[in-house]
Design an enzyme around this catalytic site. Structure first.
Site, PDB file in Angstrom:
ATOM      1  N   SER A  49      32.035  33.120  44.986  1.00  0.00           N
ATOM      2  CA  SER A  49      30.870  32.240  44.829  1.00  0.00           C
ATOM      3  C   SER A  49      30.495  32.036  43.362  1.00  0.00           C
ATOM      4  O   SER A  49      29.914  31.001  43.022  1.00  0.00           O
ATOM      5  CB  SER A  49      29.680  32.736  45.648  1.00  0.00           C
ATOM      6  OG  SER A  49      29.294  34.039  45.291  1.00  0.00           O
ATOM      7  N   GLY A  50      30.768  32.998  42.512  1.00  0.00           N
ATOM      8  CA  GLY A  50      30.671  32.798  41.070  1.00  0.00           C
ATOM      9  C   GLY A  50      29.282  32.561  40.502  1.00  0.00           C
ATOM     10  O   GLY A  50      29.167  32.095  39.374  1.00  0.00           O
ATOM     11  N   GLY A  51      28.232  32.811  41.279  1.00  0.00           N
ATOM     12  CA  GLY A  51      26.875  32.570  40.771  1.00  0.00           C
ATOM     13  C   GLY A  51      26.240  31.305  41.322  1.00  0.00           C
ATOM     14  O   GLY A  51      25.145  30.925  40.918  1.00  0.00           O
ATOM     15  N   LYS A  95      42.081  34.027  45.862  1.00  0.00           N
ATOM     16  CA  LYS A  95      40.605  34.015  45.767  1.00  0.00           C
ATOM     17  C   LYS A  95      40.211  33.298  44.477  1.00  0.00           C
ATOM     18  O   LYS A  95      40.087  33.927  43.424  1.00  0.00           O
ATOM     19  CB  LYS A  95      40.073  35.451  45.785  1.00  0.00           C
ATOM     20  CG  LYS A  95      38.568  35.533  45.513  1.00  0.00           C
ATOM     21  CD  LYS A  95      37.995  36.873  45.905  1.00  0.00           C
ATOM     22  CE  LYS A  95      36.556  36.986  45.458  1.00  0.00           C
ATOM     23  NZ  LYS A  95      35.843  38.102  46.075  1.00  0.00           N
ATOM     24  N   GLU A 103      42.940  36.952  42.372  1.00  0.00           N
ATOM     25  CA  GLU A 103      41.684  36.273  42.022  1.00  0.00           C
ATOM     26  C   GLU A 103      41.681  35.778  40.578  1.00  0.00           C
ATOM     27  O   GLU A 103      41.279  36.505  39.665  1.00  0.00           O
ATOM     28  CB  GLU A 103      40.489  37.218  42.250  1.00  0.00           C
ATOM     29  CG  GLU A 103      39.155  36.548  41.912  1.00  0.00           C
ATOM     30  CD  GLU A 103      37.929  37.432  42.178  1.00  0.00           C
ATOM     31  OE1 GLU A 103      38.089  38.609  42.533  1.00  0.00           O
ATOM     32  OE2 GLU A 103      36.817  36.926  42.019  1.00  0.00           O
TER      33      GLU A 103
HETATM   34  P1  13P Z   1      30.844  36.375  43.621  1.00  0.00           P
HETATM   35  O1  13P Z   1      30.971  35.745  44.970  1.00  0.00           O
HETATM   36  O2  13P Z   1      29.460  36.912  43.342  1.00  0.00           O
HETATM   37  O3  13P Z   1      31.375  35.508  42.517  1.00  0.00           O
HETATM   38  O4  13P Z   1      31.743  37.658  43.617  1.00  0.00           O
HETATM   39  C1  13P Z   1      33.026  37.534  44.102  1.00  0.00           C
HETATM   40  C2  13P Z   1      33.851  38.573  43.496  1.00  0.00           C
HETATM   41  O5  13P Z   1      34.460  39.353  44.184  1.00  0.00           O
HETATM   42  C3  13P Z   1      33.956  38.640  42.046  1.00  0.00           C
HETATM   43  O6  13P Z   1      35.075  39.364  41.709  1.00  0.00           O
END
Ligand code: 13P
Length: 340
Positions: free
Chosen positions: A261-263, A219, A177
């Site tokens: 999703s990142g916010g 990811k 990620e």
């Molecule tokens: P979000 O979808 O809220 O960004 O979280 C994904 C995640 O696993 C962050 O490490």
């Protein structure tokens, strides 16, 4: 033999257009989300919330894997059944976050590197014994004045590759990620440039560390304008920029890209994922899927508010978001789904 098992795990995680549910918020992150809604920040509240998630009726129809946190993987339902067992029973494969968080990178003001490689081999063996079949390591890259630097990109990519190799050695599928953060005023073009450079560096390091691409999951962030950028591109423009960036930088041997999703607002994240699958379906060498935390959980968390009486309504909201994102994988999500 191990490589066959890794490939089979990936196939099962994304079968039937399923995706991943990230429920691996560290205690400080989970507490921050609870605090903003007036929910007590206790171990018992975190356990009760995770019980709500894993016992959501039908969740296994649209979620193939759930990413847990160290505290959560050791917890269970009120009646004592371990969460791992509940997930497996629901047809959801348990995974585990194994990075130890992003820490200041020495000599690089404003930049971070994710730690956790020391002792990782032993921790992976333990998690595997407990039943985890995949793992996650998140690296964060911010865009700002003069950043990201080459030093931070390389350090984070190297750590991701070392982690991924250790996972595969232990028989766990690594979720790699590398996240370019949405915070800031930067444009979509700047995000594209940074994401492109980051992905190329990550894959060069994965190659150097002999990671088997067929047995991993990427990811990443979507290619987006910063939250404070005046120009916010349309859903289709975001889908085009994102897929074009990934087609150039991500080898076809990677079986799945599962976006974070990142916010982003939950419905917008579904719409953007949907647009990628609608506009590019025939050209995509990898599954284009989701591994959302906030964009699946947030509406449920806001309904729950820490109250037992709200559990069922919150579970319905969680299931609904998972279902919307499964539809987005097929390119069949539309705003009308939100009104049902
Ligand atoms: P979000 O979808 O809220 O960004 O979280 C994904 C995640 O696993 C962050 O490490």
């Amino acid at each position: 033999m191990k490589s066959k098992a890794l490939r089979e795990t990936v196939t099962r995680l994304f079968a039937d257009n399923k995706g991943l549910l990230a429920m691996d918020e560290s205690n400080p992150t989970c507490n921050k989300r609870f605090a903003s809604l007036g929910i007590p920040q206790t171990e018992e509240a975190r356990r009760a919330y995770r019980e709500l998630i894993v016992t959501t009726p039908g969740l296994g129809e649209c979620i193939g894997g759930a990413i847990l946190y160290d505290e959560t993987i050791h917890q269970g339902k009120k009646d004592g059944t371990p969460f791992i067992e509940v997930l497996i029973e629901a047809g959801i494969i348990p995974g585990i976050k194994v990075d130890a968080g992003a820490k200041e990178l020495a000599g690089h003001p404003g930049e971070k590197v994710s730690e956790g490689l020391d002792g990782l081999r032993g921790r992976l063996a333990e998690y595997s014994k407990m039943g985890a079949r995949f793992a996650k390591w998140r690296a964060v890259i911010a865009i700002g004045d003069g950043i990201p630097s080459w030093g931070s990109i390389e350090a984070n990519a190297h750590a991701l590759a070392r982690y991924a190799a250790l996972c595969q050695e232990a028989g766990l599928v690594p979720i790699v990620e590398p996240e370019v953060l949405m915070d800031g005023e930067h444009s979509l073009e700047q995000c594209y440039k940074v994401t492109d450079e980051l992905l190329r560096t990550v894959f060069s390091q994965l190659f150097a560390q002999r990671v088997m691409l067929e047995g991993m999951i990427l990811k990443p962030n979507m290619v987006l304008p910063g939250l404070a950028c005046i120009r916010q591109e349309t859903v289709d423009e975001v889908a085009d920029a994102t897929v074009n960036c990934f087609l150039r930088a991500v080898p076809a041997a990677v079986p799945a890209i599962a976006f974070l999703s990142g916010g982003q607002a939950a419905e917008l994240a579904s719409a953007r994922l949907n647009a990628m699958n609608v506009r590019f379906k025939s050209q995509l060498p990898w599954a284009v899927a989701f591994s959302f935390s906030r964009a699946i959980q947030q509406p449920a968390l806001e309904l729950w508010k820490g109250q037992e009486a709200n559990v069922s309504a919150a579970q319905q909201a969680l299931y609904h978001r998972a279902l919307c994102n499964q539809a987005a994988r097929r390119g069949e999500y539309d705003a009308a789904m939100e009104k049902r």
